[in-house]
Design an enzyme around this catalytic site. Sequence first.
Site, PDB file in Angstrom:
ATOM      1  CG  ASN A   9      18.372  29.170   2.637  1.00  0.00           C
ATOM      2  OD1 ASN A   9      18.532  28.933   3.220  1.00  0.00           O
ATOM      3  ND2 ASN A   9      17.530  30.177   4.140  1.00  0.00           N
TER       4      ASN A   9
ATOM      5  CG  ASP B 155       1.460  32.724  -1.615  1.00  0.00           C
ATOM      6  OD1 ASP B 155       1.586  31.887  -0.620  1.00  0.00           O
ATOM      7  OD2 ASP B 155       2.887  32.158  -2.413  1.00  0.00           O
TER       8      ASP B 155
ATOM      9  N   GLY C 190       1.149  -0.825   0.287  1.00  0.00           N
ATOM     10  CA  GLY C 190       0.072   0.397   0.095  1.00  0.00           C
ATOM     11  C   GLY C 190       0.783   1.454  -0.136  1.00  0.00           C
TER      12      GLY C 190
ATOM     13  CG  HIS D 294       6.314  32.031  -0.722  1.00  0.00           C
ATOM     14  ND1 HIS D 294       5.054  32.032  -0.703  1.00  0.00           N
ATOM     15  CD2 HIS D 294       6.569  31.331   0.408  1.00  0.00           C
ATOM     16  CE1 HIS D 294       4.410  31.017   0.253  1.00  0.00           C
ATOM     17  NE2 HIS D 294       5.675  30.666   0.545  1.00  0.00           N
TER      18      HIS D 294
HETATM   19  C1  LIG Z   1      10.330  37.605   0.573  1.00  0.00           C
HETATM   20  O1  LIG Z   1       9.937  35.899   0.784  1.00  0.00           O
HETATM   21  C2  LIG Z   1      10.562  34.871   1.659  1.00  0.00           C
HETATM   22  C3  LIG Z   1       9.733  33.848   2.077  1.00  0.00           C
HETATM   23  O2  LIG Z   1       8.199  33.702   2.811  1.00  0.00           O
HETATM   24  C4  LIG Z   1      10.884  35.550   3.045  1.00  0.00           C
HETATM   25  O3  LIG Z   1      11.630  34.813   3.608  1.00  0.00           O
HETATM   26  C5  LIG Z   1      11.490  36.783   2.828  1.00  0.00           C
HETATM   27  O4  LIG Z   1      12.467  37.624   4.040  1.00  0.00           O
HETATM   28  C6  LIG Z   1      11.172  37.645   2.445  1.00  0.00           C
HETATM   29  N1  LIG Z   1      12.040  38.796   1.633  1.00  0.00           N
HETATM   30  C7  LIG Z   1      11.671  39.960   2.371  1.00  0.00           C
HETATM   31  C8  LIG Z   1      13.272  40.972   1.740  1.00  0.00           C
HETATM   32  O5  LIG Z   1      11.202  40.459   2.868  1.00  0.00           O
END
Ligand SMILES: *[C@@H]1O[C@H](CO)[C@@H](O)[C@H](O)[C@H]1NC(C)=O
Length: 314
Positions: A86, A140, A11, A168
Amino acid sequence: MADPIRVLVTGAAGQIAYSLLYSIAKGDVFGKDQPIILLLLDIPLLREVIPTAKEDVGFKDLDAAVLVGSMPRKEGMERKDLLKANVNIFKSQGAALEKYSKKTVKVLVVGNPANTNCLIAAKSAPSIPKENFSCLTRLDHNRARSQVAIRVGVPADNVKNVIIWGNHSSTQYPDVHHAKVNIQGSEVNVFDAVKDDSWLKGDFISTVQQRGAAVIKARKLSSAMSAAKAICDHMRDIWFGTPEGEFISMGVYSSGNSYGVPEDLIYSFPVVIKDKSWKIVDGLPIKDFSREKMDVTAAELVEERDTAVSFLGV
Ligand SMILES: *[C@@H]1O[C@H](CO)[C@@H](O)[C@H](O)[C@H]1NC(C)=O
Ligand SMILES: *[C@@H]1O[C@H](CO)[C@@H](O)[C@H](O)[C@H]1NC(C)=O
């Protein structure tokens, strides 16, 4: 380390297996030191699963990549340090795509900050077309559809052509000026269907913008199931195209030629997809109300890009 044990799950394509397999794989069941060979009965299309912690194995000859993993924000962590961590991850994964994957690979970045991570991965893989990189704003988009659908009292499938512009994040702009609702077979503009302009220009926008945070607050966890569904929707549309007369939202490379969005950003636009290529839906009339919101979210991305790029050389 112990010899691997062979564990069968039948499954394996079902709902329970979905939550079970990763728990087994990460040692919750047979112990943290026990290697496992998982046998998955019931997945006829699945030919092979290749577990690895090595980039040269993971990125080899890829046709599609869904990059979900990223550095999450930890208690007390500065935004800049988080971004730097990141940048390092996506620089390395971009380089691995460049080195090991097919040049036609379709890369979907989900891990946050998704837009900028996607840009960094694309920049680090110069021989793969930038058009083959995109980031997820479909979650979104789906939320905007369902907010309107609930309000009108129709299924979410009856709402189409909403647009998520920009990052985002909570500055994203969910725009329904071009969206349509199917009410008993006829297509109606969202403003006519909802009949509440102040909601559409107020609470609707903030609800979609804040939805991620609201889910975390309620669940103490992020929205995993709806994110997974959005990832499937996004990749399926890249693979098979968007339905005739419909567009969807995704973060794609801005070449500076659409809607006055600066170039060299991954910005969420309305797109149509055919033959595994996307095209921005150009020429939609933009009201001043929208313009301002599109610019705010673009400015956020420009700032984040400039900081991220400054980390690239280091
Ligand atoms: C843009 O969106 C991302 C995802 O939510 C967020 O981590 C990031 O801080 C945002 N960028 C800024 C400059 O606020
Ligand atoms: C990805 O790049 C290939 C060329 O290598 C191109 O044919 C294809 O349309 C691109 N995919 C997307 C989604 O734009």
